[in-house]
Design a protein around this motif. Sequence first.
Motif, PDB file in Angstrom:
ATOM      1  N   PRO A  23       3.859   2.061   3.888  1.00 38.87           N
ATOM      2  CA  PRO A  23       3.499   2.484   2.529  1.00 38.87           C
ATOM      3  C   PRO A  23       2.613   3.724   2.568  1.00 38.87           C
ATOM      4  O   PRO A  23       1.639   3.756   3.320  1.00 38.87           O
ATOM      5  N   MET A  24       2.960   4.726   1.783  1.00 38.10           N
ATOM      6  CA  MET A  24       2.139   5.943   1.748  1.00 38.10           C
ATOM      7  C   MET A  24       2.019   6.513   0.341  1.00 38.10           C
ATOM      8  O   MET A  24       3.019   6.910  -0.266  1.00 38.10           O
ATOM      9  N   THR A  25       0.795   6.542  -0.135  1.00 37.69           N
ATOM     10  CA  THR A  25       0.462   7.149  -1.409  1.00 37.69           C
ATOM     11  C   THR A  25       0.744   8.642  -1.343  1.00 37.69           C
ATOM     12  O   THR A  25       0.306   9.309  -0.405  1.00 37.69           O
ATOM     13  N   ARG A  26       1.486   9.177  -2.307  1.00 43.26           N
ATOM     14  CA  ARG A  26       1.795  10.598  -2.309  1.00 43.26           C
ATOM     15  C   ARG A  26       1.299  11.287  -3.586  1.00 43.26           C
ATOM     16  O   ARG A  26       1.405  12.510  -3.726  1.00 43.26           O
ATOM     17  N   GLU A  54       4.820   3.304  -1.648  1.00 37.74           N
ATOM     18  CA  GLU A  54       3.404   3.620  -1.811  1.00 37.74           C
ATOM     19  C   GLU A  54       2.739   2.544  -2.661  1.00 37.74           C
ATOM     20  O   GLU A  54       3.407   1.861  -3.457  1.00 37.74           O
ATOM     21  N   THR A  68      -1.244   8.052  -9.034  1.00 35.63           N
ATOM     22  CA  THR A  68      -0.548   7.000  -8.287  1.00 35.63           C
ATOM     23  C   THR A  68       0.287   6.196  -9.285  1.00 35.63           C
ATOM     24  O   THR A  68      -0.094   6.046 -10.444  1.00 35.63           O
ATOM     25  N   TYR A 350      -1.013  14.619  -0.490  1.00 34.82           N
ATOM     26  CA  TYR A 350      -1.323  14.054  -1.814  1.00 34.82           C
ATOM     27  C   TYR A 350      -1.144  15.083  -2.913  1.00 34.82           C
ATOM     28  O   TYR A 350      -1.727  16.172  -2.860  1.00 34.82           O
TER      29      TYR A 350
END
Length: 369
Positions: A23-26, A54, A68, A350
Amino acid sequence: MSQLFSGYDLAGLQLDNRIVMAPMTRSRAVNTVPDSETALYYQQRAGAGLIVSEGSQISRQGVGYLFTPGIHAPEQIEGWKKVTQAVHDANGRIFCQIWHVGRISHVTLQEDGAAPASSSAKTAEGTLSFAYNQEGKPDYMQASQPRALDIEEIAGVVQDFARAGANAIAAGFDGIEIHGANGYLIEQFINAGVNTRDDAYGGATIESRLRFVLEVVDAVAAKIGSQRVGIRLAPLNRIFDMPAFEQERETWLELARLLSSKNLAYVHISNRAAIIASPNGRAFLEQFRQTYKGTLVLAGEYTKEQAEQDLDANLADLIAFGRPYISNPDLAERLQNDWPLTEPDRSTFYGGTNVGYTDYVTYDVTAES
Ligand SMILES: Cc1cc2nc3c(=O)[nH]c(=O)nc-3n(C[C@H](O)[C@H](O)[C@H](O)COP(=O)(O)O)c2cc1C
Protein backbone atom coordinates in the motif's frame (compact mmCIF):
# COMPACT_ATOMS: atom_id res chain seq x y z
CA MET A 1 11.43 -22.44 -10.42
CA SER A 2 11.57 -19.66 -7.90
CA GLN A 3 8.63 -19.70 -5.51
CA LEU A 4 8.20 -15.95 -6.03
CA PHE A 5 6.61 -16.59 -9.42
CA SER A 6 4.42 -19.52 -8.45
CA GLY A 7 0.70 -19.09 -7.85
CA TYR A 8 -0.86 -18.86 -4.41
CA ASP A 9 -4.30 -19.64 -3.06
CA LEU A 10 -5.16 -16.69 -0.81
CA ALA A 11 -8.22 -17.93 1.05
CA GLY A 12 -9.79 -19.05 -2.21
CA LEU A 13 -8.54 -16.12 -4.28
CA GLN A 14 -6.04 -17.35 -6.87
CA LEU A 15 -2.94 -15.16 -7.12
CA ASP A 16 -0.70 -15.48 -10.17
CA ASN A 17 2.47 -14.97 -8.17
CA ARG A 18 3.61 -14.25 -4.62
CA ILE A 19 4.44 -10.62 -5.28
CA VAL A 20 2.30 -8.04 -3.51
CA MET A 21 2.25 -4.37 -4.38
CA ALA A 22 2.51 -2.72 -0.94
CA PRO A 23 0.00 0.00 0.00
CA MET A 24 1.35 3.43 -0.93
CA THR A 25 -0.24 6.80 -0.38
CA ARG A 26 0.21 8.94 -3.50
CA SER A 27 -1.93 11.94 -2.47
CA ARG A 28 -3.47 12.58 -5.84
CA ALA A 29 -7.12 12.31 -4.87
CA VAL A 30 -8.31 15.87 -5.06
CA ASN A 31 -11.57 15.98 -3.07
CA THR A 32 -10.73 12.51 -1.67
CA VAL A 33 -12.19 10.74 -4.75
CA PRO A 34 -10.05 8.38 -6.88
CA ASP A 35 -10.28 9.22 -10.58
CA SER A 36 -9.44 7.69 -13.97
CA GLU A 37 -5.73 8.44 -13.53
CA THR A 38 -5.81 6.41 -10.29
CA ALA A 39 -7.51 3.60 -12.22
CA LEU A 40 -4.76 3.70 -14.85
CA TYR A 41 -2.01 3.73 -12.18
CA TYR A 42 -3.33 0.56 -10.54
CA GLN A 43 -4.16 -1.12 -13.83
CA GLN A 44 -0.56 -0.64 -14.97
CA ARG A 45 0.52 -2.57 -11.86
CA ALA A 46 -1.98 -5.46 -12.17
CA GLY A 47 0.85 -7.96 -12.83
CA ALA A 48 1.37 -8.15 -9.05
CA GLY A 49 -0.20 -11.26 -7.54
CA LEU A 50 -2.07 -8.87 -5.26
CA ILE A 51 -2.29 -5.08 -5.10
CA VAL A 52 -3.03 -3.42 -1.78
CA SER A 53 -4.40 0.06 -2.38
CA GLU A 54 -3.08 3.18 -0.73
CA GLY A 55 -4.54 3.89 2.70
CA SER A 56 -8.14 5.10 2.41
CA GLN A 57 -9.68 6.87 5.36
CA ILE A 58 -12.73 5.28 6.96
CA SER A 59 -14.19 8.59 8.11
CA ARG A 60 -13.62 12.29 8.09
CA GLN A 61 -12.06 11.90 11.54
CA GLY A 62 -9.62 9.32 10.18
CA VAL A 63 -7.86 11.65 7.72
CA GLY A 64 -4.31 12.84 8.33
CA TYR A 65 -3.15 14.12 4.97
CA LEU A 66 -4.71 16.24 2.26
CA PHE A 67 -5.57 14.54 -1.05
CA THR A 68 -5.76 10.98 0.29
CA PRO A 69 -8.81 9.01 -0.87
CA GLY A 70 -11.67 8.00 1.40
CA ILE A 71 -13.92 4.95 1.51
CA HIS A 72 -16.82 6.36 3.52
CA ALA A 73 -18.84 8.49 1.06
CA PRO A 74 -20.86 7.42 -2.02
CA GLU A 75 -18.74 9.44 -4.49
CA GLN A 76 -15.58 7.78 -3.12
CA ILE A 77 -17.10 4.31 -3.63
CA GLU A 78 -18.00 5.31 -7.21
CA GLY A 79 -14.43 6.49 -7.79
CA TRP A 80 -12.98 3.24 -6.46
CA LYS A 81 -15.29 1.22 -8.76
CA LYS A 82 -13.31 2.57 -11.73
CA VAL A 83 -10.11 1.37 -10.10
CA THR A 84 -11.27 -2.16 -9.25
CA GLN A 85 -12.82 -2.55 -12.71
CA ALA A 86 -9.58 -1.48 -14.39
CA VAL A 87 -7.51 -3.89 -12.28
CA HIS A 88 -9.91 -6.78 -12.87
CA ASP A 89 -9.99 -6.05 -16.60
CA ALA A 90 -6.23 -6.65 -16.53
CA ASN A 91 -6.71 -9.90 -14.54
CA GLY A 92 -5.34 -8.38 -11.34
CA ARG A 93 -6.45 -8.67 -7.72
CA ILE A 94 -6.85 -5.74 -5.39
CA PHE A 95 -7.53 -5.21 -1.67
CA CYS A 96 -8.43 -1.83 -0.17
CA GLN A 97 -6.38 -0.62 2.76
CA ILE A 98 -8.74 0.95 5.30
CA TRP A 99 -7.18 3.58 7.54
CA HIS A 100 -7.70 5.81 10.56
CA VAL A 101 -4.65 7.95 11.33
CA GLY A 102 -5.64 8.75 14.93
CA ARG A 103 -3.28 11.40 16.29
CA ILE A 104 -1.28 11.84 13.04
CA SER A 105 -3.65 14.58 11.96
CA HIS A 106 -4.14 18.30 12.25
CA VAL A 107 -6.97 20.48 13.46
CA THR A 108 -7.37 22.03 9.97
CA LEU A 109 -8.35 18.59 8.61
CA GLN A 110 -10.90 17.84 11.31
CA GLU A 111 -14.55 18.83 11.42
CA ASP A 112 -14.96 22.25 13.10
CA GLY A 113 -11.23 22.33 13.86
CA ALA A 114 -11.58 19.56 16.47
CA ALA A 115 -8.56 17.84 18.02
CA PRO A 116 -7.66 14.55 16.31
CA ALA A 117 -8.86 11.40 18.11
CA SER A 118 -6.46 8.90 19.67
CA SER A 119 -6.16 6.44 22.54
CA SER A 120 -4.70 9.20 24.74
CA ALA A 121 -3.94 12.92 24.60
CA LYS A 122 -0.24 12.33 23.83
CA THR A 123 1.07 14.31 20.86
CA ALA A 124 3.14 12.55 18.19
CA GLU A 125 6.21 14.75 18.65
CA GLY A 126 8.22 15.52 15.56
CA THR A 127 5.56 13.98 13.31
CA LEU A 128 4.01 15.75 10.35
CA SER A 129 0.50 15.81 8.98
CA PHE A 130 -0.16 17.29 5.52
CA ALA A 131 -2.74 19.95 6.25
CA TYR A 132 -3.23 23.71 5.98
CA ASN A 133 -0.82 26.35 7.28
CA GLN A 134 -1.68 29.76 8.75
CA GLU A 135 -2.21 31.16 5.25
CA GLY A 136 -4.65 28.36 4.44
CA LYS A 137 -2.18 26.74 2.02
CA PRO A 138 -1.42 22.98 1.90
CA ASP A 139 1.71 22.37 3.98
CA TYR A 140 3.47 19.89 6.26
CA MET A 141 2.35 20.69 9.80
CA GLN A 142 3.33 19.25 13.19
CA ALA A 143 0.53 16.80 14.15
CA SER A 144 -1.87 18.48 16.60
CA GLN A 145 -2.35 17.41 20.17
CA PRO A 146 -5.06 14.72 20.11
CA ARG A 147 -7.80 13.99 22.59
CA ALA A 148 -8.46 10.54 24.03
CA LEU A 149 -11.57 8.91 22.59
CA ASP A 150 -14.31 8.55 25.22
CA ILE A 151 -15.04 4.91 25.93
CA GLU A 152 -18.58 5.44 24.57
CA GLU A 153 -17.18 6.67 21.25
CA ILE A 154 -14.98 3.65 20.57
CA ALA A 155 -17.78 1.40 19.30
CA GLY A 156 -18.58 4.08 16.72
CA VAL A 157 -15.02 4.06 15.37
CA VAL A 158 -15.10 0.25 15.23
CA GLN A 159 -18.31 0.54 13.20
CA ASP A 160 -16.64 3.08 10.88
CA PHE A 161 -14.05 0.40 10.08
CA ALA A 162 -16.79 -2.18 9.46
CA ARG A 163 -18.75 0.18 7.22
CA ALA A 164 -15.59 1.02 5.26
CA GLY A 165 -15.03 -2.71 4.75
CA ALA A 166 -18.53 -3.13 3.39
CA ASN A 167 -18.06 -0.06 1.17
CA ALA A 168 -14.86 -1.52 -0.24
CA ILE A 169 -16.63 -4.73 -1.20
CA ALA A 170 -19.42 -2.66 -2.76
CA ALA A 171 -16.73 -0.85 -4.76
CA GLY A 172 -15.55 -4.17 -6.18
CA PHE A 173 -12.42 -4.83 -4.12
CA ASP A 174 -11.46 -8.49 -3.61
CA GLY A 175 -10.93 -7.82 0.09
CA ILE A 176 -9.64 -5.26 2.55
CA GLU A 177 -6.52 -4.70 4.60
CA ILE A 178 -6.98 -3.09 8.01
CA HIS A 179 -4.17 -0.57 8.52
CA GLY A 180 -2.89 -1.51 11.93
CA ALA A 181 0.69 -0.44 11.22
CA ASN A 182 3.04 2.54 11.11
CA GLY A 183 1.93 4.38 14.24
CA TYR A 184 -1.68 5.10 13.26
CA LEU A 185 -4.80 4.72 15.42
CA ILE A 186 -4.75 0.95 15.91
CA GLU A 187 -1.09 1.00 16.92
CA GLN A 188 -1.83 3.96 19.22
CA PHE A 189 -4.04 1.55 21.18
CA ILE A 190 -1.53 -1.33 21.11
CA ASN A 191 1.53 0.68 22.21
CA ALA A 192 1.64 1.02 26.02
CA GLY A 193 3.79 4.14 25.77
CA VAL A 194 1.03 5.98 23.93
CA ASN A 195 -2.03 4.22 25.33
CA THR A 196 -2.11 5.45 28.93
CA ARG A 197 -5.85 4.82 29.37
CA ASP A 198 -7.02 3.19 32.57
CA ASP A 199 -10.20 1.63 31.20
CA ALA A 200 -10.98 -1.63 29.36
CA TYR A 201 -9.09 -0.37 26.25
CA GLY A 202 -5.81 0.50 27.92
CA GLY A 203 -3.63 0.35 30.94
CA ALA A 204 -1.05 -2.21 31.86
CA THR A 205 -2.54 -5.42 30.52
CA ILE A 206 -1.82 -6.74 27.05
CA GLU A 207 -5.41 -7.95 26.80
CA SER A 208 -6.90 -4.48 27.22
CA ARG A 209 -4.49 -2.84 24.75
CA LEU A 210 -5.39 -5.47 22.14
CA ARG A 211 -9.13 -5.04 22.70
CA PHE A 212 -9.56 -2.30 20.09
CA VAL A 213 -7.72 -4.03 17.24
CA LEU A 214 -9.53 -7.31 17.90
CA GLU A 215 -12.90 -5.57 17.95
CA VAL A 216 -12.07 -3.93 14.62
CA VAL A 217 -11.05 -7.27 13.08
CA ASP A 218 -14.20 -8.98 14.35
CA ALA A 219 -16.51 -6.18 13.22
CA VAL A 220 -15.07 -6.03 9.69
CA ALA A 221 -15.04 -9.84 9.43
CA ALA A 222 -18.69 -9.98 10.56
CA LYS A 223 -19.60 -7.57 7.75
CA ILE A 224 -17.66 -9.04 4.80
CA GLY A 225 -16.42 -12.48 5.90
CA SER A 226 -13.09 -13.12 7.63
CA GLN A 227 -11.51 -14.61 4.50
CA ARG A 228 -11.69 -11.24 2.78
CA VAL A 229 -9.90 -9.48 5.65
CA GLY A 230 -6.17 -8.91 6.01
CA ILE A 231 -4.41 -6.77 8.57
CA ARG A 232 -1.14 -4.84 8.41
CA LEU A 233 1.00 -4.56 11.53
CA ALA A 234 4.36 -3.01 12.37
CA PRO A 235 5.72 -4.83 15.42
CA LEU A 236 8.52 -2.98 17.26
CA ASN A 237 7.80 0.09 15.13
CA ARG A 238 9.54 3.34 16.12
CA ILE A 239 8.34 5.73 13.42
CA PHE A 240 5.85 8.51 14.23
CA ASP A 241 6.99 8.75 17.84
CA MET A 242 6.10 5.20 18.89
CA PRO A 243 8.17 4.36 21.98
CA ALA A 244 9.50 1.03 23.21
CA PHE A 245 7.40 -0.37 26.05
CA GLU A 246 7.42 -3.19 28.57
CA GLN A 247 6.39 -6.62 27.30
CA GLU A 248 6.52 -5.29 23.76
CA ARG A 249 7.47 -8.54 22.05
CA GLU A 250 4.97 -10.46 24.20
CA THR A 251 2.25 -8.05 23.08
CA TRP A 252 2.89 -8.66 19.38
CA LEU A 253 3.20 -12.41 19.79
CA GLU A 254 -0.03 -12.51 21.78
CA LEU A 255 -1.73 -10.62 18.95
CA ALA A 256 -0.28 -13.10 16.45
CA ARG A 257 -1.67 -15.95 18.57
CA LEU A 258 -5.12 -14.38 18.86
CA LEU A 259 -5.32 -13.53 15.15
CA SER A 260 -4.56 -17.16 14.30
CA SER A 261 -8.06 -18.23 15.25
CA LYS A 262 -9.76 -15.51 13.19
CA ASN A 263 -9.48 -17.30 9.82
CA LEU A 264 -8.24 -14.16 8.05
CA ALA A 265 -6.91 -13.74 4.52
CA TYR A 266 -3.50 -12.73 5.88
CA VAL A 267 -1.34 -10.79 8.30
CA HIS A 268 1.06 -8.32 6.67
CA ILE A 269 4.16 -7.00 8.45
CA SER A 270 5.30 -3.67 6.99
CA ASN A 271 8.70 -3.21 8.59
CA ARG A 272 10.69 -6.41 8.05
CA ALA A 273 13.99 -4.58 7.52
CA ALA A 274 13.66 -2.54 10.72
CA ILE A 275 12.72 -5.63 12.73
CA ILE A 276 15.71 -7.56 11.37
CA ALA A 277 17.97 -4.64 12.32
CA SER A 278 16.74 -4.68 15.94
CA PRO A 279 18.41 -6.90 18.60
CA ASN A 280 17.41 -10.54 18.00
CA GLY A 281 15.08 -9.28 15.29
CA ARG A 282 15.39 -12.34 13.10
CA ALA A 283 14.48 -14.59 16.04
CA PHE A 284 11.47 -12.41 16.77
CA LEU A 285 10.27 -12.64 13.16
CA GLU A 286 10.67 -16.40 13.24
CA GLN A 287 8.67 -16.54 16.47
CA PHE A 288 5.96 -14.40 14.92
CA ARG A 289 5.87 -16.71 11.90
CA GLN A 290 5.54 -19.77 14.13
CA THR A 291 2.87 -18.16 16.28
CA TYR A 292 0.63 -16.81 13.53
CA LYS A 293 -0.91 -19.82 11.81
CA GLY A 294 -2.14 -18.21 8.59
CA THR A 295 -0.77 -16.54 5.45
CA LEU A 296 2.02 -14.10 6.31
CA VAL A 297 3.09 -11.23 4.04
CA LEU A 298 6.37 -9.43 4.69
CA ALA A 299 7.39 -5.99 3.36
CA GLY A 300 10.39 -3.75 3.77
CA GLU A 301 13.38 -3.14 1.51
CA TYR A 302 13.01 -6.34 -0.47
CA THR A 303 15.15 -7.26 -3.44
CA LYS A 304 14.40 -10.29 -5.58
CA GLU A 305 17.21 -12.21 -3.88
CA GLN A 306 16.01 -11.39 -0.36
CA ALA A 307 12.45 -12.26 -1.32
CA GLU A 308 13.48 -15.67 -2.64
CA GLN A 309 15.62 -16.31 0.43
CA ASP A 310 12.76 -15.55 2.80
CA LEU A 311 10.30 -17.69 0.86
CA ASP A 312 12.80 -20.55 0.75
CA ALA A 313 13.38 -20.21 4.50
CA ASN A 314 9.59 -20.28 4.96
CA LEU A 315 9.66 -16.95 6.78
CA ALA A 316 6.72 -15.71 4.69
CA ASP A 317 4.17 -16.80 2.09
CA LEU A 318 4.01 -13.58 0.10
CA ILE A 319 6.45 -10.69 -0.36
CA ALA A 320 5.38 -7.07 -0.72
CA PHE A 321 7.35 -4.47 -2.66
CA GLY A 322 6.69 -0.78 -2.13
CA ARG A 323 8.95 1.82 -3.77
CA PRO A 324 10.05 -0.47 -6.61
CA TYR A 325 6.40 -0.58 -7.69
CA ILE A 326 6.23 3.19 -8.02
CA SER A 327 8.74 3.25 -10.85
CA ASN A 328 8.37 -0.26 -12.29
CA PRO A 329 4.72 -0.91 -13.19
CA ASP A 330 5.76 -4.30 -14.61
CA LEU A 331 7.84 -5.18 -11.55
CA ALA A 332 6.83 -8.86 -11.42
CA GLU A 333 7.85 -9.35 -15.03
CA ARG A 334 11.10 -7.46 -14.57
CA LEU A 335 12.02 -9.55 -11.54
CA GLN A 336 11.13 -12.77 -13.31
CA ASN A 337 13.29 -11.89 -16.32
CA ASP A 338 16.06 -10.20 -14.35
CA TRP A 339 15.48 -7.00 -16.29
CA PRO A 340 16.94 -3.81 -14.78
CA LEU A 341 14.81 -1.75 -12.41
CA THR A 342 14.09 1.97 -12.72
CA GLU A 343 14.75 4.09 -9.62
CA PRO A 344 11.77 6.09 -8.34
CA ASP A 345 11.85 9.87 -8.08
CA ARG A 346 11.12 10.71 -4.44
CA SER A 347 10.04 14.25 -5.27
CA THR A 348 6.89 12.93 -6.98
CA PHE A 349 5.90 10.35 -4.37
CA TYR A 350 3.14 12.54 -2.96
CA GLY A 351 0.75 14.83 -4.84
CA GLY A 352 1.13 16.59 -8.13
CA THR A 353 0.20 15.43 -11.60
CA ASN A 354 0.60 12.20 -13.55
CA VAL A 355 4.36 12.88 -13.64
CA GLY A 356 5.99 10.25 -11.45
CA TYR A 357 2.60 8.51 -11.21
CA THR A 358 1.35 6.98 -14.46
CA ASP A 359 4.27 7.91 -16.73
CA TYR A 360 6.72 5.19 -15.64
CA VAL A 361 6.97 2.77 -18.56
CA THR A 362 7.24 -0.98 -18.85
CA TYR A 363 10.62 -2.42 -19.75
CA ASP A 364 11.35 -2.25 -23.45
CA VAL A 365 13.06 -5.50 -24.45
CA THR A 366 13.73 -4.22 -27.97
CA ALA A 367 15.87 -1.40 -26.52
CA GLU A 368 18.38 -3.96 -25.17
CA SER A 369 21.72 -3.73 -26.89
C1 LIG B 1 5.24 6.90 -1.03
C2 LIG B 1 4.92 5.89 0.03
C3 LIG B 1 3.65 5.84 0.57
C4 LIG B 1 3.31 4.86 1.52
N1 LIG B 1 2.02 4.78 1.97
C5 LIG B 1 1.65 3.75 2.77
C6 LIG B 1 0.27 3.55 3.09
O1 LIG B 1 -0.65 4.25 2.64
N2 LIG B 1 -0.03 2.51 3.91
C7 LIG B 1 0.95 1.67 4.42
O2 LIG B 1 0.62 0.75 5.16
N3 LIG B 1 2.25 1.84 4.11
C8 LIG B 1 2.61 2.83 3.29
N4 LIG B 1 3.93 2.95 2.89
C9 LIG B 1 4.91 1.91 3.30
C10 LIG B 1 5.03 0.84 2.20
O3 LIG B 1 3.82 0.09 2.07
C11 LIG B 1 6.17 -0.17 2.47
O4 LIG B 1 5.88 -0.89 3.64
C12 LIG B 1 7.50 0.53 2.61
O5 LIG B 1 7.72 1.44 1.54
C13 LIG B 1 8.64 -0.48 2.64
O6 LIG B 1 8.69 -1.23 1.45
P1 LIG B 1 9.79 -0.89 0.29
O7 LIG B 1 11.13 -0.89 1.00
O8 LIG B 1 9.63 -2.03 -0.67
O9 LIG B 1 9.45 0.44 -0.25
C14 LIG B 1 4.29 3.94 1.97
C15 LIG B 1 5.58 4.02 1.45
C16 LIG B 1 5.91 4.96 0.49
C17 LIG B 1 7.30 4.98 -0.09
